[in-house]
Design a protein around this motif. Structure first.
Motif, short mmCIF file in Angstrom:
data_model
loop_
_atom_site.label_atom_id
_atom_site.label_comp_id
_atom_site.label_asym_id
_atom_site.label_seq_id
_atom_site.Cartn_x
_atom_site.Cartn_y
_atom_site.Cartn_z
N GLN A 125 0.95 -1.54 -0.37
CA GLN A 125 0.18 0.05 -0.02
C GLN A 125 0.51 1.14 -0.46
O GLN A 125 2.09 1.15 0.42
CB GLN A 125 -0.62 0.27 1.25
N ARG A 128 3.77 7.08 2.98
CA ARG A 128 4.98 8.01 3.15
C ARG A 128 5.12 7.77 5.10
O ARG A 128 4.29 7.55 5.77
CB ARG A 128 3.29 9.66 3.36
N LEU A 152 8.89 8.45 -0.13
CA LEU A 152 7.04 8.25 -0.49
C LEU A 152 7.08 6.87 -1.41
O LEU A 152 8.24 6.73 -2.05
CB LEU A 152 7.00 9.48 -1.28
N ASP A 178 3.03 14.65 0.56
CA ASP A 178 1.93 15.15 1.51
C ASP A 178 0.66 14.35 -0.13
O ASP A 178 1.07 13.59 -0.15
CB ASP A 178 1.68 16.59 1.32
N HIS A 179 -0.38 13.65 0.82
CA HIS A 179 -1.41 13.54 -0.18
C HIS A 179 -1.68 13.71 -1.71
O HIS A 179 -1.50 13.11 -1.96
CB HIS A 179 -2.66 13.52 0.77
N GLU A 180 -1.07 14.82 -1.84
CA GLU A 180 -1.38 15.18 -3.19
C GLU A 180 -0.32 14.31 -4.26
O GLU A 180 -0.46 14.50 -5.18
CB GLU A 180 -1.54 16.31 -3.01
N ASP A 181 1.21 14.68 -3.07
CA ASP A 181 2.20 13.96 -3.97
C ASP A 181 2.02 12.59 -4.07
O ASP A 181 2.21 11.62 -5.22
CB ASP A 181 3.61 14.04 -2.75
N GLN A 182 0.76 11.77 -2.83
CA GLN A 182 1.02 10.58 -3.20
C GLN A 182 -0.23 10.15 -3.94
O GLN A 182 0.40 9.10 -4.76
CB GLN A 182 0.28 10.18 -2.10
N ASP A 183 -1.14 11.18 -4.39
CA ASP A 183 -2.02 11.12 -5.43
C ASP A 183 -1.20 11.38 -7.16
O ASP A 183 -1.27 10.38 -7.68
CB ASP A 183 -2.66 11.40 -5.12
#
Length: 450
Positions: A125, A128, A152, A178-183
């Motif tokens: 999964q 981060r 990440l 951050d979450h945006e990087d992950q997406d």
């Protein structure tokens, strides 16, 4: 009596434009966010296209790492490819390390998949981490390794199976991912899986095409007292079949026939046409033994009458015994001239009047040529992929090939053609074939091979 300046409530009068300014600031902030999102989306689309444009697997894997780094502003990136067990890394592609950093860890080897890298392997999964050292799975870094803090990681799947993991570390702005990087990276990983599968398919296609091409080429017979060697190398473009071929056979009149040819085209049709042309030429050779021009003339008529094959170039030669030595008797159908390496180790082209390629016109005369072959000389037959390069003229390619042959003239025959195929002046975008034959030093003619 009091004036406005003496009114204690005067400073509390609301500014009628305050709410407008606040709304404008909110709108400006939102527009800035939308512009940033647009730029990121544009960058993501460009990254997907860049990855999809690669065809070699190694290039695809490296491009995945570098584009992911660019998208999220990471200093370091790596892609770990899993072995067949899916539990350990068999390859590790890195980017962002300086030469000094690479030198510091050159003796360490790539990771096998422990620590936080192994955590992602066992739990594919998105991961981060703001502080790698504080993570429960962390085992630290080997000596000399850059001390990374943030991470990440996302898994890359191909056909539903985890192929490997993409790791990024050290945002350039010093902030954690951050979450945006992950997406963004997750979306890229999806495209990466497709690109990897495409590269694997192209690699398998190339291997199948090369196997098919080699199956169409003959196994050279025993040509003693001559020494003979040949090599075929497919084009570097994965999906291209070629029409290059060679052949060598003993004829009933004790002459040795040598053929090199190239059918126009780079597809399955060209490869099939090459096989048909080679088979027909063998039959015509035994039916009409000499001269080579007559054989080519008959082959041209036969091809025109019974097939719809594309244009082809051919050089047909006979090495004929006589008077205690050998003579080269040849005719060309639009093909490049043979290259003769003399006993004194000098290379020269046997420039002579060429004939038209096969499939152009059967009414034109085809010339014949002869040249004595002293003992110890070598004749090299080759196709144009060896010398053609978009940045150089044909004459420059021929000159470079002759110089290369001169430099390796003293090598054993297999070593000579290996040098020619390895260091050739062509650009490698066309398939290449070489057949070389060396005349024995003894002057006795060969025994009968009928």
């Amino acid at each position: 009596m009091t004036g406005p300046d003496d009114d204690p409530d005067h400073d509390r009068i609301p500014d009628p434009f305050a709410h407008v300014e606040a709304e404008l600031e909110q709108i400006a902030t939102r527009l800035h966010e939308l512009a940033a999102a647009r730029d990121r989306l544009k960058g993501l689309l460009g990254a997907v296209l860049a990855i999809s444009g690669e065809t070699e697997l190694s290039a695809v894997l490296h491009r995945i790492v570098t584009t992911a780094m660019e998208l999220v502003g990471a200093r370091y990136g790596a892609l770990g490819v899993l072995d067949d067990s899916g539990e350990r890394l068999k390859d590790f592609i890195t980017a962002g390390l300086s030469d000094a950093e690479r030198a510091d860890i050159s003796d360490v080897g790539f990771p096998v998949g422990r620590g936080v890298l192994g955590h992602l392997i066992q739990h594919p999964q998105p991961l981060r981490i703001d502080d790698i050292g504080a993570h429960p799975a962390s085992v630290g870094f080997p000596p000399g390794h850059p001390q990374l803090r943030t991470l990440l990681g996302v898994a890359i799947t191909v056909r539903g199976t985890v192929y490997g993991d993409l790791y990024l570390s050290g945002r350039n702005d010093g902030q954690p991912f951050d979450h945006e990087d992950q997406d963004i990276v997750l979306t890229l990983a999806g495209a990466a899986g497709v690109a990897i599968e495409n590269a694997n398919l192209l690699r398998r296609l190339h291997a199948s095409a090369e196997t098919f091409q080699r199956l169409l080429l003959p196994t050279l017979p025993d040509l003693r007292p001559f020494t003979c060697a040949a090599v075929y190398v497919p084009a570097t473009t994965p999906d291209r079949l070629g029409g290059d071929w060679y052949d060598a056979i003993w004829l009933p009149d004790d002459a040795c026939a040598i053929v090199i040819g190239d059918v126009v085209g780079h597809d399955l049709h060209a490869a099939a046409a090459m096989a048909q042309t080679r088979s027909m030429l063998r039959a015509v050779l035994f039916d009409r033994l000499t001269p080579p021009s007559a054989v080519l003339q008959q082959l041209d008529r036969t091809l025109l009458a019974v097939t719809d094959l594309p244009v082809a170039t051919v050089c047909l030669a006979r090495i004929e015994p006589g008077d205690g030595g050998y003579t080269l008797h040849w005719s060309t159908a639009g093909h490049l001239p043979p290259l003769l390496i003399t006993p004194g180790h000098q290379a020269e082209y046997l420039q002579a009047e060429p004939g038209l390629p096969l499939g152009v016109s059967t009414g034109q005369r085809r010339p014949d040529h002869t040249r004595p072959l002293p003992g110890g000389s070598t004749v090299v037959f080759y196709t144009d992929g060896l010398i053609e390069h978009p940045a150089h003229s044909l004459d420059e390619g021929l000159t470079a090939l002759a110089e290369l042959a001169t430099d390796h003239a003293t090598a054993p025959l297999q070593g000579l053609i290996d040098a020619l195929i390895t260091h050739h002046p062509g650009d490698g975008h066309d398939d290449m074939a070489i057949l070389a034959l060396r005349i024995p030093l003894a002057s006795d003619p060969p025994t009968s091979h009928a």
